[in-house]
Design a protein around this motif. Structure first.
Motif, PDB file in Angstrom:
ATOM      1  N   GLY A 253       0.809  -1.211   0.000  1.00 33.50           N
ATOM      2  CA  GLY A 253       0.000   0.000   0.000  1.00 33.50           C
ATOM      3  C   GLY A 253       0.846   1.267   0.000  1.00 33.50           C
ATOM      4  O   GLY A 253       0.500   2.256  -0.659  1.00 33.50           O
ATOM      5  N   ARG A 254       1.959   1.242   0.708  1.00 31.47           N
ATOM      6  CA  ARG A 254       2.837   2.418   0.751  1.00 31.47           C
ATOM      7  C   ARG A 254       3.499   2.657  -0.612  1.00 31.47           C
ATOM      8  O   ARG A 254       3.835   3.791  -0.953  1.00 31.47           O
ATOM      9  N   ASN A 256       2.258   2.355  -3.641  1.00 28.24           N
ATOM     10  CA  ASN A 256       1.404   3.055  -4.589  1.00 28.24           C
ATOM     11  C   ASN A 256       1.848   2.788  -6.031  1.00 28.24           C
ATOM     12  O   ASN A 256       2.215   1.676  -6.363  1.00 28.24           O
ATOM     13  N   PHE A 257       1.861   3.811  -6.889  1.00 28.62           N
ATOM     14  CA  PHE A 257       2.128   3.607  -8.309  1.00 28.62           C
ATOM     15  C   PHE A 257       3.613   3.659  -8.646  1.00 28.62           C
ATOM     16  O   PHE A 257       4.126   2.832  -9.389  1.00 28.62           O
ATOM     17  N   GLY A 289       7.160   0.431  -6.462  1.00 32.30           N
ATOM     18  CA  GLY A 289       5.779   0.683  -6.826  1.00 32.30           C
ATOM     19  C   GLY A 289       5.208  -0.308  -7.815  1.00 32.30           C
ATOM     20  O   GLY A 289       5.796  -1.358  -8.119  1.00 32.30           O
ATOM     21  N   TYR A 290       4.038   0.049  -8.346  1.00 27.95           N
ATOM     22  CA  TYR A 290       3.354  -0.818  -9.299  1.00 27.95           C
ATOM     23  C   TYR A 290       4.186  -1.006 -10.563  1.00 27.95           C
ATOM     24  O   TYR A 290       4.259  -2.117 -11.107  1.00 27.95           O
TER      25      TYR A 290
END
Length: 395
Positions: A253-254, A256-257, A289-290
């Motif tokens: 969650g931290r 992010n993208f 990230g993602y």
């Protein structure tokens, strides 16, 4: 003038010969694998410093071992890339017996970590027989199918024989215990038997029996029941059975993208257990990230897809052992990655399986590399035969 023309013609032929030899290997597969090696080394370096400092009072303990494993892999490449595939086909039974003996040996004198006897310590090396079991099983199954594919298609006992070998290995693996490797072995073996043309009815029988056994194994061990329950809703017990999964989800969650940036993870600071091994994908999601997570998974699945393509080409050229071995490697990499990522993201119950080429672990890294050496060798032999079948012409 004639001398210069002959010299130019000779130079041109030499260049063509060199280029011809240069393409006798899968460059895409090689560079993708080297990319994963590099990413894995960087991520192990990023994730292992806190735990190395706490346990060994040396922040570079795991990094030094990882570099040693890469050096060992480099030396092994000279052996495996030069060994014809026919050698592994002829000696698959011996390799299988050795792997079974190692599974027995680890139960007698194995080193225990978190209550599991999975490692044999030999000086600086920590050997994990369950990893050797994977590649030896796939070599044996491929060799069996190359000899008795018709029997597998037309006779239930021909289908049952390789499954009985996997069952024996599974019993030894469950004694460690290592349910994750058992699932990978069964799924990959069933997939290869399906590709070989085995009847659907045989699969229903084996799958039904396997599901009943897995459910029984889960119900017999309280810790497995707790894992399943915590997987359904880890937030009910975030500081107990659901602790590892909740910390993993926080890390993702931290991220992010775009991620927090390489080295900027907080969860690796002794919050998330096994951040450098089984749950390294959580830290990848937090730091890269993602986008970073997607690219790494894309590389792994591209390697697996390339393995399946090599297998298909080999089967079309009637190289049965090479074809099934390549396909089994592709399925193995794909399924193990799915299980690892599924456990990290809470889609599947937690399993002790590494992310191929990325997670810390000497045995896993070496065996995965040997699988790549097999793919490169199979591809090389097919390209070599093609080049011999179509000569360039008279010189």
């Amino acid at each position: 003038m004639m001398y210069l023309q002959k010299k130019n013609l000779k130079n041109k032929e030499n260049i063509e010969g060199k280029n011809h030899i240069f393409i006798l290997y899968d460059r895409v597969l090689l560079w993708l694998t080297l990319s994963l090696f590099s990413i894995g080394l960087i991520m192990v370096m990023s994730t292992s410093i806190p735990i190395s400092q706490n346990i060994y009072h040396n922040p570079f303990f795991f990094i030094k071992r990882e570099i040693f494993y890469f050096f060992l892999i480099f030396l092994l490449s000279f052996i495996f890339l030069r060994t014809p595939i026919i050698f592994w086909e002829k000696n698959s039974n011996i390799i299988l017996i050795i792997s079974i003996l190692l599974l027995i040996f680890v139960l007698l004198v194995g080193h225990s970590i978190h209550g599991s006897f999975r490692w044999i310590n030999i000086g600086f090396l920590h050997i994990q027989p369950s990893e050797i079991c994977k590649i030896s099983s796939f070599c044996y199954i491929s060799s069996y199918l190359s000899r008795k594919s018709n029997e597998v298609r037309n006779n239930f006992w021909g289908f049952f024989k390789p499954m009985s070998i996997i069952t024996i290995q599974s019993i030894l693996l469950l004694a460690e215990p290592d349910l994750g490797t058992v699932i990978v072995l069964f799924f990959t073996t069933l997939s290869i038997l399906f590709i070989s043309g085995a009847k659907i009815g045989q699969f229903f029988i084996i799958i039904t029996i396997s599901l009943l056994i897995v459910i029984s194994l889960v119900l017999l061990e309280p810790y497995r029941v707790k894992r399943v329950l915590s997987f359904w809703n880890p937030w009910e017990d975030p500081f107990g059975n659901g602790y590892q999964l909740t910390q993993s989800l926080i890390a993702l969650g931290r991220g992010n993208f775009l991620g927090q940036g390489l080295g900027n993870s907080i969860q690796k600071l002794n919050y998330l257990p096994d951040a450098h091994s089984d749950f390294i994908f959580s830290i990848i999601g937090e730091e890269l990230g993602y986008i970073g997570s997607f690219l790494i998974l894309l590389i792994i699945f591209t390697i697996a897809f390339r393995a399946m393509c090599i297998g298909q080409q080999a089967l079309e050229k009637k190289q049965i052992f090479s074809g099934f071995l390549s396909c089994s490697i592709g399925i193995w990499f794909s399924f193990q990655t799915l299980i690892n990522v599924g456990a990290v993201t809470g889609i599947l119950p937690t399993k002790g399986l590494t992310l191929p080429f990325i997670s810390y672990g000497g045995s896993s890294l070496i065996i995965n590399s040997i699988a790549i050496f097999f793919l490169l060798r199979i591809d090389f032999e097919m390209r070599l035969r093609t080049s011999q079948a179509f000569p360039r012409g008279p010189k």
